[in-house]
Design a protein around this motif. Sequence first.
Motif, PDB file in Angstrom:
ATOM      1  N   THR C 362       4.264  17.091  35.205  1.00 48.65           N
ATOM      2  CA  THR C 362       2.955  16.601  34.776  1.00 48.65           C
ATOM      3  C   THR C 362       2.664  15.194  35.257  1.00 48.65           C
ATOM      4  O   THR C 362       1.518  14.770  35.246  1.00 48.65           O
ATOM      5  CB  THR C 362       2.882  16.562  33.234  1.00 48.65           C
ATOM      6  OG1 THR C 362       3.854  15.634  32.767  1.00 48.65           O
ATOM      7  CG2 THR C 362       3.171  17.918  32.641  1.00 48.65           C
ATOM      8  N   GLY C 363       3.693  14.464  35.631  1.00 49.19           N
ATOM      9  CA  GLY C 363       3.485  13.058  35.984  1.00 49.19           C
ATOM     10  C   GLY C 363       3.254  12.185  34.772  1.00 49.19           C
ATOM     11  O   GLY C 363       2.832  11.050  34.897  1.00 49.19           O
ATOM     12  N   GLU C 364       3.517  12.705  33.602  1.00 50.46           N
ATOM     13  CA  GLU C 364       3.238  11.957  32.372  1.00 50.46           C
ATOM     14  C   GLU C 364       4.494  11.767  31.553  1.00 50.46           C
ATOM     15  O   GLU C 364       5.319  12.672  31.443  1.00 50.46           O
ATOM     16  CB  GLU C 364       2.209  12.715  31.517  1.00 50.46           C
ATOM     17  CG  GLU C 364       0.779  12.543  31.967  1.00 50.46           C
ATOM     18  CD  GLU C 364       0.304  11.110  31.875  1.00 50.46           C
ATOM     19  OE1 GLU C 364       0.925  10.317  31.151  1.00 50.46           O
ATOM     20  OE2 GLU C 364      -0.696  10.790  32.552  1.00 50.46           O
ATOM     21  N   ARG C 365       4.628  10.567  30.967  1.00 50.89           N
ATOM     22  CA  ARG C 365       5.696  10.348  29.996  1.00 50.89           C
ATOM     23  C   ARG C 365       5.109  10.085  28.634  1.00 50.89           C
ATOM     24  O   ARG C 365       5.824  10.023  27.645  1.00 50.89           O
ATOM     25  CB  ARG C 365       6.531   9.135  30.416  1.00 50.89           C
ATOM     26  CG  ARG C 365       7.384   9.418  31.592  1.00 50.89           C
ATOM     27  CD  ARG C 365       8.109   8.234  32.173  1.00 50.89           C
ATOM     28  NE  ARG C 365       8.075   6.992  31.442  1.00 50.89           N
ATOM     29  CZ  ARG C 365       8.514   5.850  31.969  1.00 50.89           C
ATOM     30  NH1 ARG C 365       9.007   5.826  33.182  1.00 50.89           N
ATOM     31  NH2 ARG C 365       8.465   4.745  31.288  1.00 50.89           N
ATOM     32  N   ASP C 366       3.803   9.913  28.607  1.00 53.04           N
ATOM     33  CA  ASP C 366       3.128   9.565  27.369  1.00 53.04           C
ATOM     34  C   ASP C 366       2.953  10.828  26.537  1.00 53.04           C
ATOM     35  O   ASP C 366       2.277  11.766  26.952  1.00 53.04           O
ATOM     36  CB  ASP C 366       1.774   8.934  27.713  1.00 53.04           C
ATOM     37  CG  ASP C 366       1.099   8.377  26.488  1.00 53.04           C
ATOM     38  OD1 ASP C 366       1.585   8.655  25.378  1.00 53.04           O
ATOM     39  OD2 ASP C 366       0.088   7.680  26.646  1.00 53.04           O
ATOM     40  N   LEU C 367       3.535  10.830  25.358  1.00 55.60           N
ATOM     41  CA  LEU C 367       3.422  12.007  24.499  1.00 55.60           C
ATOM     42  C   LEU C 367       1.967  12.359  24.226  1.00 55.60           C
ATOM     43  O   LEU C 367       1.614  13.533  24.125  1.00 55.60           O
ATOM     44  CB  LEU C 367       4.133  11.749  23.172  1.00 55.60           C
ATOM     45  CG  LEU C 367       5.652  11.892  23.164  1.00 55.60           C
ATOM     46  CD1 LEU C 367       6.211  11.438  21.841  1.00 55.60           C
ATOM     47  CD2 LEU C 367       6.029  13.334  23.422  1.00 55.60           C
ATOM     48  N   GLU C 368       1.138  11.346  24.113  1.00 52.65           N
ATOM     49  CA  GLU C 368      -0.255  11.598  23.752  1.00 52.65           C
ATOM     50  C   GLU C 368      -1.018  12.336  24.851  1.00 52.65           C
ATOM     51  O   GLU C 368      -2.142  12.746  24.657  1.00 52.65           O
ATOM     52  CB  GLU C 368      -0.982  10.278  23.458  1.00 52.65           C
ATOM     53  CG  GLU C 368      -0.284   9.347  22.504  1.00 52.65           C
ATOM     54  CD  GLU C 368      -0.304   9.819  21.060  1.00 52.65           C
ATOM     55  OE1 GLU C 368      -0.242  11.052  20.844  1.00 52.65           O
ATOM     56  OE2 GLU C 368      -0.361   8.972  20.179  1.00 52.65           O
ATOM     57  N   LYS C 369      -0.401  12.436  26.031  1.00 55.58           N
ATOM     58  CA  LYS C 369      -1.089  13.143  27.097  1.00 55.58           C
ATOM     59  C   LYS C 369      -0.409  14.473  27.390  1.00 55.58           C
ATOM     60  O   LYS C 369      -0.762  15.154  28.342  1.00 55.58           O
ATOM     61  CB  LYS C 369      -1.101  12.290  28.359  1.00 55.58           C
ATOM     62  CG  LYS C 369      -1.891  11.011  28.159  1.00 55.58           C
ATOM     63  CD  LYS C 369      -2.473  10.511  29.445  1.00 55.58           C
ATOM     64  CE  LYS C 369      -3.386   9.329  29.193  1.00 55.58           C
ATOM     65  NZ  LYS C 369      -2.856   8.093  29.730  1.00 55.58           N
ATOM     66  N   LEU C 370       0.584  14.813  26.618  1.00 52.58           N
ATOM     67  CA  LEU C 370       1.270  16.084  26.832  1.00 52.58           C
ATOM     68  C   LEU C 370       0.786  17.095  25.795  1.00 52.58           C
ATOM     69  O   LEU C 370      -0.268  16.937  25.191  1.00 52.58           O
ATOM     70  CB  LEU C 370       2.778  15.881  26.723  1.00 52.58           C
ATOM     71  CG  LEU C 370       3.358  14.945  27.781  1.00 52.58           C
ATOM     72  CD1 LEU C 370       4.812  14.682  27.514  1.00 52.58           C
ATOM     73  CD2 LEU C 370       3.184  15.563  29.163  1.00 52.58           C
ATOM     74  N   GLY C 371       1.584  18.089  25.569  1.00 51.30           N
ATOM     75  CA  GLY C 371       1.215  19.108  24.590  1.00 51.30           C
ATOM     76  C   GLY C 371       1.139  20.470  25.242  1.00 51.30           C
ATOM     77  O   GLY C 371       0.828  20.596  26.431  1.00 51.30           O
ATOM     78  N   GLY C 372       1.505  21.490  24.478  1.00 51.38           N
ATOM     79  CA  GLY C 372       1.374  22.860  24.955  1.00 51.38           C
ATOM     80  C   GLY C 372       2.267  23.235  26.108  1.00 51.38           C
ATOM     81  O   GLY C 372       2.076  24.279  26.743  1.00 51.38           O
ATOM     82  N   LEU C 373       3.251  22.415  26.401  1.00 51.67           N
ATOM     83  CA  LEU C 373       4.078  22.719  27.565  1.00 51.67           C
ATOM     84  C   LEU C 373       4.937  23.957  27.355  1.00 51.67           C
ATOM     85  O   LEU C 373       5.441  24.531  28.326  1.00 51.67           O
ATOM     86  CB  LEU C 373       4.983  21.521  27.891  1.00 51.67           C
ATOM     87  CG  LEU C 373       4.237  20.297  28.406  1.00 51.67           C
ATOM     88  CD1 LEU C 373       5.186  19.140  28.587  1.00 51.67           C
ATOM     89  CD2 LEU C 373       3.559  20.628  29.728  1.00 51.67           C
ATOM     90  N   ILE C 374       5.113  24.367  26.129  1.00 53.45           N
ATOM     91  CA  ILE C 374       5.952  25.526  25.883  1.00 53.45           C
ATOM     92  C   ILE C 374       5.371  26.770  26.550  1.00 53.45           C
ATOM     93  O   ILE C 374       6.097  27.692  26.914  1.00 53.45           O
ATOM     94  CB  ILE C 374       6.142  25.725  24.360  1.00 53.45           C
ATOM     95  CG1 ILE C 374       7.258  26.717  24.092  1.00 53.45           C
ATOM     96  CG2 ILE C 374       4.847  26.163  23.704  1.00 53.45           C
ATOM     97  CD1 ILE C 374       7.699  26.773  22.661  1.00 53.45           C
ATOM     98  N   HIS C 375       4.057  26.760  26.756  1.00 53.46           N
ATOM     99  CA  HIS C 375       3.440  27.915  27.426  1.00 53.46           C
ATOM    100  C   HIS C 375       3.670  27.869  28.926  1.00 53.46           C
ATOM    101  O   HIS C 375       3.934  28.887  29.547  1.00 53.46           O
ATOM    102  CB  HIS C 375       1.935  27.949  27.157  1.00 53.46           C
ATOM    103  CG  HIS C 375       1.616  28.018  25.702  1.00 53.46           C
ATOM    104  ND1 HIS C 375       1.799  29.143  24.957  1.00 53.46           N
ATOM    105  CD2 HIS C 375       1.145  27.083  24.848  1.00 53.46           C
ATOM    106  CE1 HIS C 375       1.450  28.914  23.702  1.00 53.46           C
ATOM    107  NE2 HIS C 375       1.053  27.649  23.617  1.00 53.46           N
ATOM    108  N   ARG C 376       3.583  26.667  29.469  1.00 50.83           N
ATOM    109  CA  ARG C 376       3.701  26.544  30.919  1.00 50.83           C
ATOM    110  C   ARG C 376       5.148  26.426  31.361  1.00 50.83           C
ATOM    111  O   ARG C 376       5.490  26.808  32.468  1.00 50.83           O
ATOM    112  CB  ARG C 376       2.934  25.302  31.415  1.00 50.83           C
ATOM    113  CG  ARG C 376       1.527  25.163  30.909  1.00 50.83           C
ATOM    114  CD  ARG C 376       0.620  26.185  31.504  1.00 50.83           C
ATOM    115  NE  ARG C 376       0.757  26.275  32.958  1.00 50.83           N
ATOM    116  CZ  ARG C 376      -0.153  26.827  33.746  1.00 50.83           C
ATOM    117  NH1 ARG C 376      -1.256  27.326  33.241  1.00 50.83           N
ATOM    118  NH2 ARG C 376       0.053  26.879  35.039  1.00 50.83           N
ATOM    119  N   MET C 377       5.967  25.855  30.546  1.00 52.14           N
ATOM    120  CA  MET C 377       7.369  25.631  30.914  1.00 52.14           C
ATOM    121  C   MET C 377       8.273  26.176  29.810  1.00 52.14           C
ATOM    122  O   MET C 377       8.985  25.416  29.145  1.00 52.14           O
ATOM    123  CB  MET C 377       7.644  24.136  31.094  1.00 52.14           C
ATOM    124  CG  MET C 377       6.628  23.404  31.945  1.00 52.14           C
ATOM    125  SD  MET C 377       6.899  21.615  31.943  1.00 52.14           S
ATOM    126  CE  MET C 377       8.368  21.493  32.923  1.00 52.14           C
TER     127      MET C 377
END
Lengths: 220, 318, 669, 480
Positions: C362-377
Motif C-alpha cells: 500500500t505504501g502506507e504505514r499510517d494506520l489511519e490510512k489502512l483498513g480492510g486489508l484482510i480482504h485483499r491480503m
Amino acid sequence: MNKLTFDIAHMLAGSLVLVSFMQLYQDRLSSLINIFALHALVLTASVAWQAFVQHAPHLYITATIAFVFKAVVIPVALRRIVVKLGIHRELDNVVGVGLAMLAGIGLVALSMVVMLRVTAEADPLAREDLAFALSVVLLGLLMMVTRRNAVSQVIGFMSLENGLVLAATGAKGMPLVVEISVAFSVLIAFIVIGIFLFRIRERFDTVDIQALDRFRGERQ
Amino acid sequence: MALIHDLAFQGAQMLLVLLLSPLLTGFVRKVKARLLRRQGPPLLQPYRDLIRLMRKDVVLADNASWLFRVIPYLVFAATWVAASLVPTFRSGLLFSWTADLIAIIALIGSARFFLALAGIDAGTSFGGIGTSREVMIASLAEPAMLMIVFTLALIAGSTQLSTMAAFMNSPEVGLRVSLGLALIALIIVAIAENARVPVDNPATHLELTMVHEAMVLEYSGRHLALIELSVMLKLLLYMSLIACLFAPWGIAAATATPAFVAVGVGAYAAKLAAGGFLLAVFETSIAKMRVFRVPEFLGAALMLALLATLLRFVSGSF
Amino acid sequence: MVVYALFGVLALVALAPVAIALNASARATALVYSASLMITLIVGTAALLALTGYDGAGSAVTLPLGLPWLGAHFRIDALSAFFLAVINLGGAAASLFALGYGRHEEFPGRVLPFYPVYLGAMNLVLLADDAFSFLVSWEFMSLSSWALVIAHHRVRENLRAGYVYLLMAGFGTLALLLAFGLLAGAQGNYAFDAIRAAHPSTGLAALVLILVLIGAGSKAGLVPLHAWLPLAHPAAPSHISALMSGVMTKVAVYAFVRITFDLLGPPDWWWSLVVLAVGGISAVMGVLYALMQRDVKRVLAYSTIENIGIIFAALGLALAFKAYAMHFAAALALTAALLHVFNHALFKNLLFCGAGAVLSATGERDLEKLGGLIHRMPQTAFVFLIGCTAISALPPLNGFVSEWLIFQAILLSPQLPSWGLKLMVPAVGALLALSAALAGACFVRAFGIGFLGRPRSDEARGAQETDTHSLAAMYALAALCLIAGILPGLFIDTLAPVAQMLTQGRMPVQTGVEWLSIVPIAESRSSYNGLLVFVFMTASGMIAAFAIHRLASDRIRRSIAWGCGYPDPGPLTQYTADSLAQPIRRVFGTLVFSAHESGEMPPPGSTAPARLTVKMRDPVWDTLYAPVADFITYASERLNVLQFLTIRRYLTLVFMALVLLLLVLAIWP
Amino acid sequence: MTAFNALDAVLLIPLVAAAALAVLPGYRLTANLNVVASLATFLTSVSLFLFEPRSGDYLLVDDLNKVFIVLTTFVAFTTSVFSASYIGHEIEIGRLTPRSVRFYHAMYQVLMFAMNLALVANNIGLMWVAIEVATLTTVLMVGIYRTHEALEAAWKYFILGSVGIALALFGTILVYMAARPVIGEGLEAMVWTVLVQHAAKFDPALLNVAFVFLLLGYGTKVGLAPLHAWLPDAHAEGPTPISAVLSGLLLNVALYALLRFKMLLALNPASIAPGPLMVTMGLISCLFAAFMLYRRRDIKRMFAYSSIEHMGIIVFAFGMGGPLANFAGLLHMTMHSLTKSAIFFTVGHIAQVKGTQKIADLGGLTVTHPVLGWSLVFGVVAIAGLPPLGIFMSEFLVISSTFAREPVLATILVFGILVALGGLFLRLNGIAFGEPRGPSGPVHASYVPMFAHFGIVACAGIYLPPGLVAGFENVAKLLG
C-alpha cells in the motif's frame, strides 16, 4: 662575582623594566615609538655589558643588532608609517593607563614570586636578570593585549622580544644567542613589512586590527 | 480404569458447564424480573433463544471477513475450555494441570481479544465503540485479576485450581485480610468481565451506552448463538471460580465416593443459585455508571488486589 | 565450532563488496539475501547443536587481531550459543522475507552492502570473548544498522532518526566502554577470562552494573533511554526493522546478561531492585506509547520496548534470586527471560515482516490510512494475526508461555528475605500484568484498524497479496510461534545449559513430563500444557462448528451492515486508531503523557466540521533529552563567540592562560 | 647508503628540492618533482629503521622520533600526490597563478625540511628554530590565495604564532638556565641526550617555569584551547593540501616537542608533574572544540575544530601517562594524522567539484558523487572514533585505561567525545545525505592518497603489525 658588575647588570635590567612601564603609559603613537627606541638602547647597553662581563665577544654582535635594528631602523620605519597613515596622534588604549599600570605592577610581582622560588644554586645575577626578563616579557605581552593599533602591538611584541634577548644574554654561555636575535629581527621585519607595504595596506584601509575583523571567516 | 473414570468426570464437567450456563443466565433474569415485580421469562428461555438463533440464517455485513465468521467458534472454544477446567462439584479434574488459574484468565483474555477484533471487522462505528471501551475495561480488569490470582496463589502456594480449592477447604486458611480484599476485587472484576451492571448492561440496546452488545452488534444467527452461549459460560465460569476459591465447601475430592460427589453437585447448585440471586439483587439495586467512571471502579479493584498481594509479600500472616 | 561461526561472519562481511561490485542489480538482491539466508541458517543450526550438546566448556579461539598484546578472543559457550541461534534464526527469516520484499527496494545500493555486514556484526558481538572485540563488534553493529536506517536518506525524518540513533549508540557504547574500563582495571586485562577471575569490589561492581544498564539498556530500548528506538526502527526498510527490533535488542540483552551474570561475579541484592524497576516501567511505558501511535511500525517499535522491559524484569528477578543463592528460582526466572527473548524474536520479526508486506502493498504505514486489508491480503492478515495473538501473550501461542513462567517466578519471590524486594516484586508484577493487558489492547488496535473494517484510502483499497518469499518467511515464523507455544518443554530443556552456567541451577527436565506439559516447580504448584489447550480449543471449536452446521443451519446471507438507521456512511466514519485508543488515552494518557483534548464545535447551523485536537507530550523526551539538546545548543552558541574575536582578544586569551599558569606556579607548594 | 647519510638525506632532499622548485618553471614539472622529492624523503626515512643511525650533538634518531619521522614523511608524500592534482585544478580555475604555484612548491619542501629538522634535532635550540621555520612557511602558504579571508587567517596565524614562538624561546632559555649549573656552559646544555641524563639534578622551580612557557608556546602550535585561535582559520582559508599538512603533521611536530620536554620534567621528581597541566588543557580543548563543531558553516573549519578536539584527546592521553595511555596517545596521533589528512583530501575534492566549502551549499553528496560522499562518511566515522577503525582502538585504550584511575576526568573526556560525535554527524547528515545540492560534475583528481590513508586506518583498527606495536610500546615506556 664582582659586586659592581652585578649592580650594573641589575641596574640595566631594572631600567629595562622601567622603560617597559614608560611604554605602558604612553598614549600617543609617536611618543611610544620614541620610548621604544629608548627601550632598545637600554637593551643594547645591557647586552654589551653582559658581553663585557662574560667575555663573550659574539654578544657584541647581538648588541649591535639591537642597536642598529631596533633602536634606529625600526623606530624610523614605524615613524614613517605612522606619519604616512596620519595616525601619529591617535590614542589607542583599550584599558585606562592606570589600570594597565596596575596590571603591570601585578605582573612584575608575579614574575618576582615565580623566579624567587628558583633555588639558591642558580647564580644570583642570572636569577635577578631572569626575573627582570620575565617582567619585560609579560609587560610586552600586556602591551600587545591592551593596544588596539597594529603599530603599538608590534612595539609590544618587540619589547617582549627584548625581554627574551635580555634573558638569553643573561644566560651565561648560551649558544645560538646571536642566531636567535637575528631570527627575531627577521620576524619583526616581516611584521613591519606586513603592516607597511605588504598586504595589510594593500587590502585594508587602516592598520587597525578591528578592520581586519570584517573578514573573519564564517561571518556572512 | 481410573483414567476412564477421570475422563468421564472431565467429560461430565464439560457437559455440565455447557448445559448449566444458560440456566444460570435464565435464573438471574428471572430473579431480576421478580425483583422488579415482573413475571419475567421462563427459566428455560435462554435455551430456546439459543436454539432458535442457531436455526436462523446468518446475515453477514458486506464487509465481514473470514475472521468474522471464525471468531464465534474461537471465542466459544476458548471460553468453554476455560470453564471446563474450573472445579465445580469435584476437584482433581483429569486435565486440571493443562491450565492453571493464570492460563484460565489468559484463555478468557483470548476470547475477549478475538471478540474485540470482531467488533471492528464490519467497519461500522458502533462495533468500534464497543471494542474501544472493552479493551479499556480489560486493560484494568486483567491486571486486577492477575493480582487476585497472585494473592490467592501466595496463600495457597499454588496456581493450580485443584490444589487451591483443596487448600481453601482446609482448616489452615482462616480469615485473612488479603483474602477479603481479593474477594472484593474479584467480584468487581467479575462484574466488569461479564458486562453486568454497573459496568455494562446486558439488556440494553441503546448503542451509546453499551459495550459488549456493541461489539457483537453485527452478529446474527448461529454466530450470535455461540457468542451468547460463551457469555453465559463466562458468567458460570466466574461464579464457579468464586465458589471454588472462596466457598469451596462440599467440593468432592478426587477420590470421593459417589455419595460425596452427589453432595458436591448439590452444593454446587446451591452455590450457583446463591450467586445468581445475589447478582440479580446487586444489579437491580444499582444504576449503570458512565463509561469513564468505570476505570475508577476497576482501578479500585486493581488497587485492592495489589494491596492484597503486597500484604502477602510482606508477611505470610495477612 | 567457533571457527565455523567466524567463517560465517567472514562470509557475511565478504558479501558486502560483492554487493557493491554487482552494483545493486536485481541479481545482487537475490544473491545477497539468499547467501545471507544460507549462512545464517548454517550458523544458527550449528549454534543450536552446540547448545544442545553443550559440555560445559565451549570452544574458543584467539586470533592475532584487535589489541596487539591481547589478540581477538572468540568463544562459544551455552549463553552465546543460545543467542547465536536466536539471532541467526531471526536473520534467516528476515533474509527469506527480503528475497521477496527486497525486490521493491527503491535504493538497493544503500541496503545490500550493509545488510550482511550488519548480520555479521551481530554474530560477532556474541562470539567476542574480550572487551575490545566485543565493543568493536558492538559499535560496528550500530554503525552498519545506522547506515541501514538512513537508507532512505532523502526523507528528513529518517536522517533525524539515524542521527539520534547514532548518538544514543555512541552514548551506550561509551557507557559500556567505561564499564569494561572498570572491569579491566588500569592494567588493561581486557580478556573476559581475566575479568571473570578478578572480582571487583562492591562499589565498583555497582558502578559497572549501572553503566551496563545504561549501555546495554540504551541499545535494548529501556525507558528512559529508548528515545531513539521508535525513530530508528521504523525508518529502516522493514526487514531491517525486523532485525533491529527482533534481533538486535536481543544482542543488547545478551550484553547485559553476559556482564552482570557472567563477568561481574556474585550480585548484590539491590541490583535487582534497579533492574526490576527499569524493566517494569519500560514494559508499561512502552506499551502505553505504542497505544498512542498511528504509524504501524512505530507501534511495533514501542512494543519492542515493552517486551524488553518484560525481559529485564525477569532478569532482575533472576538477579535477586541469584543474590540470595536461590539457584533454582534464579534458573526459572532466567529461563523465563531467555524464553521470552526467543519468543519475542519470533513474533516481532513476524510482525515487522507483516508491516513490511503491508507497506510494500500500500505504501502506507499510517494506520489511519489502512483498513480492510484482510480482504485483499488474507494470508498476510492471517500470519499477522498469529503474531498479534502471540505478542499479546494469549494461549496457546508462545508469548503466553514465557509470561506465564515469569509470573511463576514472581510467585516464588516472597521467599526473598529483603524488604525492598518484597515491596518491589509485587509492584513489578502489577506493572507486568498491566502491560500484558495493554499489549492486548494495543494489538487489537493494530490488527483491527490495519486489517479489518473497510479501507480508509485508495492505496489500501488497491492492495495486493504479497509475494511467496515474504509469505514463506512469515508462515515459518508463525509456525514457530505455534510450536514454541504448544511444546514449550522442548525449549525450556534446551535452555537448561545456559541457566546451569549462569545460575548454577536448572529447572526440572520437561521432556519427560506426561502429556508434554511444562512443570516449572512441581505439578501440585503449577503446570501448563499448551498442546492440550491447543487441541482442546481446536477440538471444541471444530465440534461446535460441525454440530451447528450439521444440526442447525449453515446458510449465510450478505447484507449491508447495521448502521442504527443511518444510511451507509463512508469508511471514514469507522473507528480510527486514535479514537479506538481514546478511552485508554483518557485513563492513562492524561497521567503519563499529559494528554489534553480540546474540541472545537462550530455554532449550530454551521456546516463547518467540528474539530478535536489532542495534545500529548512525551515526558521522557521533555525531561531528559530536550534539556540536554538545549544545553548543547546554548553552550555551542555561547562558545561560538570565540570564533569571532579580534586578534587582540585572542592574544588576551593567551596572556590570561600564561598569567594563570604562572599564578599556579606561584602558589604551588 | 649508510645510516648517517640517511639521516642527513632526510634533511637534504627537501632542501635541495626546495631550491630546485624555486627556480624551475611549469607547474606539471614542479608538481611531479615535488612528489618525487617527497617520495624520496619518505623512502629515506623508512631506511632509518633498517640502519641504526648515529646520533650527534645536533641530530638524533631514537625510537620516539623515528615514529614521527616516518609518519610525517609518509603523509607529506601522499599529500604531495594529492596536491599535484589539486593544484592543477586550482590553476585551471585561476585561483592560483603559475608564479604562486612555484612559490607554493618550494615552500612545501621547505616545510618538509623544517618539520624533519624539528623531529631529528638533538638540540632544543635547533628544534625551536625548526619549528619556527615551519610555522613561518605555513603562514606564507595559508595566505597564498590572497583573498581577504586568507590574508586575515594568515595574519592571525602569524601574530599568534609569533607570540607562541617567543614564549617557547623563553622556555627554551629557561631550560638552558636550569641545565647550565649541572652540565656546564655551552652547547652541551642544550643537547637532548645530555639533558635527559642529568635532568634529575636540574633546578625544579626553573624547570617548572620553563615548562609553563613551553606548554603555552608549543601548545599554540598544537592548537590547544585557548591558544587555538589561528588554527581553524588557517585550515579553512589555506589550500587544502596545506590544511592536510597542518592537521596531519605540523600539530604533531609541535606535540613532539612538548613530549620531549614532558619527558624531561618527568625525570625530575621535584618539579611539578606535567601531567595535570596537560590533562587540563587537553580536556578543555576537547570539550571546547566539541561544542564549536555545532555551529560551523565551513566544512574545512569544522574539521579544523575536530583536529583541536583530537589534539586535546592526545594531550590528555600523554598527560595521563602510563604505558597504556601513552601507547594510546601515540596510536591516536598516528591515526588522527592519517585520517584527518585523508578527510582533507576528500574535502578538497568536494570543494573543487562543488565550487564551495560552505556546508549549507553542500548536500546529498552520496547521491551525486558516491565515491566522495562515502569517503567522507568513512572519514567522519573514523574521526568520530567509531569502530572498526584505528581511532576507536586508541580511544578505547585512553578511556578504559584512565577510567579506573581518574573516573571524573575520563567521564568528562567521554562527554566531549560524545558531543563531538553529535556535532560531526549533524553536519555530515546535511553534506552526505538528503537532497543533492550543487553541481554534479566529474572529479578530476587522484583518489589514491585518500584511499591509501583510509585503507591503513581501516586495517589498523583491527590489526596492528607487531613491529609497530613493539616500537610504540618502547616509546610509551620512554614517555613514562
